[in-house]
Scaffold this motif. Structure first.
Motif, mmCIF file in Angstrom:
data_model
loop_
_atom_site.group_PDB
_atom_site.id
_atom_site.type_symbol
_atom_site.label_atom_id
_atom_site.label_comp_id
_atom_site.label_asym_id
_atom_site.label_seq_id
_atom_site.Cartn_x
_atom_site.Cartn_y
_atom_site.Cartn_z
ATOM 1 N N THR A 137 31.971 23.744 9.732
ATOM 2 C CA THR A 137 31.883 22.458 10.440
ATOM 3 C C THR A 137 32.659 22.112 11.684
ATOM 4 O O THR A 137 33.720 22.657 11.914
ATOM 5 C CB THR A 137 32.762 21.323 9.422
ATOM 6 N N PRO A 138 31.999 21.549 12.557
ATOM 7 C CA PRO A 138 32.510 21.674 14.019
ATOM 8 C C PRO A 138 33.611 20.775 14.068
ATOM 9 O O PRO A 138 33.898 19.567 13.265
ATOM 10 C CB PRO A 138 31.399 20.823 14.911
ATOM 11 N N VAL A 139 34.765 21.148 15.003
ATOM 12 C CA VAL A 139 35.807 20.360 15.114
ATOM 13 C C VAL A 139 35.773 20.136 16.809
ATOM 14 O O VAL A 139 35.384 20.708 17.369
ATOM 15 C CB VAL A 139 37.063 21.418 14.687
ATOM 16 N N PHE A 140 36.779 19.040 17.035
ATOM 17 C CA PHE A 140 36.690 18.647 18.233
ATOM 18 C C PHE A 140 38.253 18.185 18.474
ATOM 19 O O PHE A 140 38.955 18.339 17.760
ATOM 20 C CB PHE A 140 35.827 17.348 18.365
ATOM 21 N N THR A 155 34.644 26.495 19.786
ATOM 22 C CA THR A 155 34.163 26.910 20.905
ATOM 23 C C THR A 155 33.305 26.093 21.395
ATOM 24 O O THR A 155 32.655 25.272 20.935
ATOM 25 C CB THR A 155 33.346 28.364 20.615
ATOM 26 N N HIS A 156 33.539 25.788 22.995
ATOM 27 C CA HIS A 156 32.491 24.962 23.680
ATOM 28 C C HIS A 156 31.119 25.621 23.678
ATOM 29 O O HIS A 156 30.990 26.970 24.002
ATOM 30 C CB HIS A 156 32.951 24.879 25.150
ATOM 31 N N GLY A 157 30.110 24.773 23.338
ATOM 32 C CA GLY A 157 28.804 25.348 23.642
ATOM 33 C C GLY A 157 28.325 26.189 22.677
ATOM 34 O O GLY A 157 27.235 26.511 22.462
ATOM 35 N N ILE A 158 28.980 26.591 21.446
ATOM 36 C CA ILE A 158 28.619 27.217 20.418
ATOM 37 C C ILE A 158 29.047 26.535 19.211
ATOM 38 O O ILE A 158 30.154 26.281 18.743
ATOM 39 C CB ILE A 158 29.187 28.849 20.355
ATOM 40 N N GLY A 159 27.957 25.999 18.403
ATOM 41 C CA GLY A 159 28.184 25.278 17.146
ATOM 42 C C GLY A 159 28.711 26.209 16.178
ATOM 43 O O GLY A 159 28.232 27.488 15.800
ATOM 44 N N HIS A 160 29.432 25.958 15.125
ATOM 45 C CA HIS A 160 29.766 26.493 13.884
ATOM 46 C C HIS A 160 30.806 27.679 14.102
ATOM 47 O O HIS A 160 30.743 28.572 13.296
ATOM 48 C CB HIS A 160 28.544 26.618 13.080
#
Length: 113
Positions: free
Chosen positions: A65-68, A91-96
């Motif tokens: 799950t993406p975190v921010f 990671t910026h620009g790389i999901g998951h």
């Protein structure tokens, strides 16, 4: 002041006995992009990653799950309601491709303090 009315002033989580394995579900609690109190079901995609953190390899685990911004420092909770990690990196620009501090690192830190 500022305390959510449904949370006791001194809420805490117990540490789990073991870290999560690949494929296990966990919950991520945090404030992604500063939205208040999100609770997300997640899946562990790698149970142990060594990541250089301030020059030394540290134990993390990877989850899907993406975190921010705003999730960092939030708990990762096992399905039995215990702490198994702390949200730390994304990671910026790389999901998951998101990482949390491994339970072993949390326990080591608490033993030092």
């Amino acid at each position: 002041p500022g305390q959510e009315p449904y949370l006791p002033a001194h809420s805490f989580l117990y540490l789990d006995e073991r870290a999560p394995n690949v494929g296990e579900q966990v919950y991520i609690v945090g404030h992604p992009n500063y939205a208040a109190w999100t609770y997300t079901l997640d899946i562990v995609s790698n149970a142990l990653r060594l990541v250089k953190f301030f020059g030394e390899p540290r134990k993390f685990f990877q989850h899907q799950t993406p975190v921010f911004e705003g999730n960092s420092g939030g708990p990762v909770i096992s399905m039995n309601g215990k702490l198994v990690g702390v949200v730390s990196l994304y990671t910026h620009g790389i999901g998951h491709l998101n990482y949390s501090v491994h339970l072993d690192e949390v326990k080591e830190f608490l033993e030092r303090e």
